[in-house]
Design an enzyme around this catalytic site. Structure first.
Site, mmCIF file in Angstrom:
data_model
loop_
_atom_site.group_PDB
_atom_site.id
_atom_site.type_symbol
_atom_site.label_atom_id
_atom_site.label_comp_id
_atom_site.label_asym_id
_atom_site.label_seq_id
_atom_site.Cartn_x
_atom_site.Cartn_y
_atom_site.Cartn_z
ATOM 1 N N GLY A 248 -27.709 126.395 35.117
ATOM 2 C CA GLY A 248 -28.382 125.481 34.195
ATOM 3 C C GLY A 248 -28.538 124.042 34.607
ATOM 4 N N GLU A 290 -23.337 130.063 38.266
ATOM 5 C CA GLU A 290 -24.558 130.765 38.695
ATOM 6 C C GLU A 290 -25.765 129.849 38.780
ATOM 7 O OE1 GLU A 290 -25.062 133.598 35.552
ATOM 8 O OE2 GLU A 290 -23.646 134.986 36.431
ATOM 9 N N PRO A 291 -25.743 128.835 39.621
ATOM 10 C CA PRO A 291 -26.892 127.934 39.680
ATOM 11 C C PRO A 291 -28.113 128.601 40.310
ATOM 12 C CG PRO A 291 -25.344 127.431 41.432
ATOM 13 C CD PRO A 291 -24.683 128.479 40.581
ATOM 14 N N GLY A 292 -29.272 128.277 39.808
ATOM 15 C CA GLY A 292 -30.521 128.743 40.409
ATOM 16 C C GLY A 292 -31.338 127.538 40.825
ATOM 17 N N ARG A 293 -31.915 126.876 39.820
ATOM 18 C CA ARG A 293 -32.812 125.741 40.052
ATOM 19 C C ARG A 293 -32.203 124.659 40.936
ATOM 20 N NH1 ARG A 293 -36.563 124.435 35.958
ATOM 21 N NH2 ARG A 293 -35.178 125.584 34.565
ATOM 22 N N TYR A 334 -44.140 125.246 29.829
ATOM 23 C CA TYR A 334 -43.094 124.341 29.307
ATOM 24 C C TYR A 334 -43.517 122.877 29.271
ATOM 25 C CZ TYR A 334 -40.582 128.289 31.481
ATOM 26 O OH TYR A 334 -40.175 129.533 31.916
ATOM 27 N N CYS A 361 -59.374 130.146 35.064
ATOM 28 C CA CYS A 361 -60.265 130.026 33.917
ATOM 29 C C CYS A 361 -59.441 129.866 32.657
ATOM 30 C CB CYS A 361 -61.139 131.253 33.824
ATOM 31 S SG CYS A 361 -62.288 131.290 35.176
ATOM 32 N N GLU A 362 -58.924 128.692 32.459
ATOM 33 C CA GLU A 362 -58.012 128.437 31.346
ATOM 34 C C GLU A 362 -57.860 126.930 31.244
ATOM 35 O OE1 GLU A 362 -55.945 131.365 30.430
ATOM 36 O OE2 GLU A 362 -54.553 130.366 29.104
ATOM 37 N N TYR A 390 -38.609 128.748 40.202
ATOM 38 C CA TYR A 390 -39.456 129.274 39.119
ATOM 39 C C TYR A 390 -40.943 128.980 39.323
ATOM 40 C CZ TYR A 390 -34.825 129.676 37.064
ATOM 41 O OH TYR A 390 -33.499 129.977 36.848
HETATM 42 N N1 LLP Z 1 -27.474 132.688 34.952
HETATM 43 C C1 LLP Z 1 -28.155 133.261 33.960
HETATM 44 C C2 LLP Z 1 -27.525 134.344 33.197
HETATM 45 C C3 LLP Z 1 -29.459 132.842 33.654
HETATM 46 O O1 LLP Z 1 -30.099 133.411 32.651
HETATM 47 C C4 LLP Z 1 -30.061 131.812 34.417
HETATM 48 C C5 LLP Z 1 -31.405 131.357 34.143
HETATM 49 C C6 LLP Z 1 -29.312 131.246 35.463
HETATM 50 C C7 LLP Z 1 -28.017 131.701 35.700
HETATM 51 C C8 LLP Z 1 -29.857 130.151 36.353
HETATM 52 O O2 LLP Z 1 -30.179 129.014 35.636
HETATM 53 P P1 LLP Z 1 -30.638 127.678 36.422
HETATM 54 O O3 LLP Z 1 -29.438 127.164 37.209
HETATM 55 O O4 LLP Z 1 -31.750 128.040 37.317
HETATM 56 O O5 LLP Z 1 -31.058 126.766 35.342
HETATM 57 N N2 LLP Z 1 -38.273 129.916 33.935
HETATM 58 C C9 LLP Z 1 -37.560 128.790 33.383
HETATM 59 C C10 LLP Z 1 -36.072 128.895 33.586
HETATM 60 C C11 LLP Z 1 -35.471 130.155 33.030
HETATM 61 C C12 LLP Z 1 -34.008 130.272 33.311
HETATM 62 C C13 LLP Z 1 -33.510 131.619 32.949
HETATM 63 N N3 LLP Z 1 -32.140 131.868 33.237
HETATM 64 C C14 LLP Z 1 -38.113 127.512 34.011
HETATM 65 O O6 LLP Z 1 -39.004 127.598 34.830
HETATM 66 O O7 LLP Z 1 -37.703 126.423 33.657
#
Ligand code: LLP
Length: 449
Positions: A248, A290-293, A334, A361-362, A390
């Site tokens: 997050g 669990e970082p993603g972004r 968003y 086309c939007e 993302y």
């Molecule tokens: N763990 C779980 C269980 C999650 O559901 C998520 C993201 C993460 C980790 C990673 O979160 P992050 O560190 O990336 O914030 N499509 C949206 C974001 C959706 C996130 C969904 N879950 C966007 O583009 O902002």
């Protein structure tokens, strides 16, 4: 606007990323093009690992693959010693094919199919995160059939709301994810799971949202999780081995964005977990993040070619590029704000106010509202920053636009890690029933099985 740390303007006045001239990249690989800075991804991975090693040694960083997944990226994540969070059979398959160690995988998802659960058991996935009771029963049966126990965490909704866009909040009670703590459903489910012979309960998980700037809610979430763990210890004599606090942490998309640093975030969560455990005399569980972004977002840049420039007198100047919501749906979804520049005029004064729009086309197909750019002309290369997370993973073929290619750049070298889709790829899975086929085409190219 500030260039990202991995960027500079070279002698030709072009934007350079990790030593690669972006104008050359666009020429060589075409546009739209996703460019990913390898060193930056590795740097972020290490920042998490090092911060955790300092503040909470018994821990694991797990990359949320949904942010950006390809086989090459999966290899980088493995080399950096991180685990992987997958949410579908497709992500799991990609990891498997990339040779990712299956025991370091955490399998999430609020509606895993029986086939996906089966696949997870067959591959030997480390942990399955149970989201609901149907899944729990299915998993128990499947594991028993294999004469095994499935190691699980339970996804909980702690009732904590992170202050972010409402579509990316997931920890609040009214959520499609997980089992409620406040309503007692989580306690009941775990107590029941402890009696199931095919299930080994390892601990609990929550995820309170995404693109979070104010990290205080994590502290509250840790507190709620430990309240729950204590309650569970009293009710069922169970002590968790693992506490997974999800991902997050936010990133910089736009000037003025000021997310907490990785170290601050890790320190806060780790500190809160230690304090809570100590206060309750609870054995310190292993901490998973669990970082993603925050691992890949700022490492990504998208390159486009400028096409039509439409001046609506007194209203707005639309600068259209050769991609849009198909490769970056986040603005339409968003109202995300991005920034960027004309890469071949990176050292010129930015004086022209334009709105950057895509070619779909939007009318909602916008990339950046109101940005100053340098003397735009058709054929210019436009770079949009912080598109690593993302974007590719949420890309579509809307309007039958082929999805862009992706290159990994490091030390002045570029490697193609996703090939550009072709028109042939777009029709490869189409089938035309015999009764609809055009006779005169059938001998040539229209006769697809
Ligand atoms: N763990 C779980 C269980 C999650 O559901 C998520 C993201 C993460 C980790 C990673 O979160 P992050 O560190 O990336 O914030 N499509 C949206 C974001 C959706 C996130 C969904 N879950 C966007 O583009 O902002």
């Amino acid at each position: 606007m500030k260039l990202r740390e991995n960027m500079r303007i070279n002698a030709a006045g072009h934007l350079e990323i990790a030593g690669c001239d972006t104008v050359d990249l666009a020429r060589e690989y075409g546009t739209p093009l996703y460019v990913l800075d390898e060193e930056m991804v590795r740097y972020q991975c290490r920042a998490y690992r090092e911060a955790l090693a300092e503040y909470y040694p018994d821990s694991m960083v797990v990359f949320a693959a949904k942010a950006l997944m390809t086989m090459a990226i999966t290899r980088i994540i493995d080399e950096e010693g991180l685990g992987l969070d997958v949410v579908s059979g497709g992500e799991l398959y990609t990891a498997y094919k990339a040779g990712f160690p299956m025991e370091k995988i955490i399998f999430h998802g609020n509606n895993k199919s029986p086939e996906e659960l089966q696949m997870a058991l067959e591959y030997g996935v480390g942990i399955i995160v149970v989201d609901n009771l149907l899944e729990l029963e299915r998993l128990n049966k499947m594991a028993l059939q294999k004469g095994r126990k499935a190691s699980v965490l339970f996804r909980l909704t702690p009732g904590v709301e992170a202050h972010t866009h409402s579509y990316t909040q997931t920890g609040q009670q009214d959520s499609k994810f997980g089992l409620g703590i406040r309503d007692g459903v989580a306690r009941e489910a775990i107590t029941h799971a402890l009696t199931l012979p095919g299930i080994e309960v390892k601990g609990v998980h929550c995820h309170i949202g995404s693109q979070i700037f104010d990290i205080e809610p994590y502290k509250l979430a840790v507190n709620v999780m430990f309240d729950f763990l204590e309650e569970l210890r009293t009710a069922a004599g169970f002590e968790a081995e693992i506490l997974d606090m999800g991902g997050g942490l936010g990133i910089v998309y736009h000037e003025g964005d000021q997310p907490a640093t990785i170290e601050e975030c890790v320190q806060l969560i780790a500190g809160a977990a230690r304090e809570e455990a100590e206060r309750r005399n609870y054995p310190l569980p292993k901490l998973v993040l669990e970082p993603g972004r925050s691992l890949v977002g700022e490492a990504g840049t998208t390159l486009y070619t400028v096409g039509s420039i439409k001046e609506i007198p007194g209203i707005r100047c639309y600068l259209a590029v050769d991609g849009g919501m198909a490769d970056n749906p986040r603005v339409a979804l968003y109202q995300a704000e991005y920034e960027g520049l004309i890469a071949n005029k990176a050292n010129r004064k930015r004086e022209k106010l334009v709105t950057i729009t895509g070619k779909c086309c939007e009318s909602g197909d916008m990339l950046i509202w109101d940005i100053l750019v340098a003397d735009p002309e058709p054929g210019d290369i436009l770079a949009i920053f912080s598109t690593g997370a993302y974007n590719y993973s949420m890309a579509s073929n809307y309007n039958r636009l082929p999805r862009p290619a992706m290159v990994l750049v490091q030390k002045g070298q570029a490697d193609l890690i996703v090939a550009r889709e072709t028109y042939e790829d777009l029709i490869a899975l189409d089938r035309v029933p015999a009764r609809l086929r055009l006779q005169q085409f059938s001998a040539v190219s229209g006769d697809r099985p």
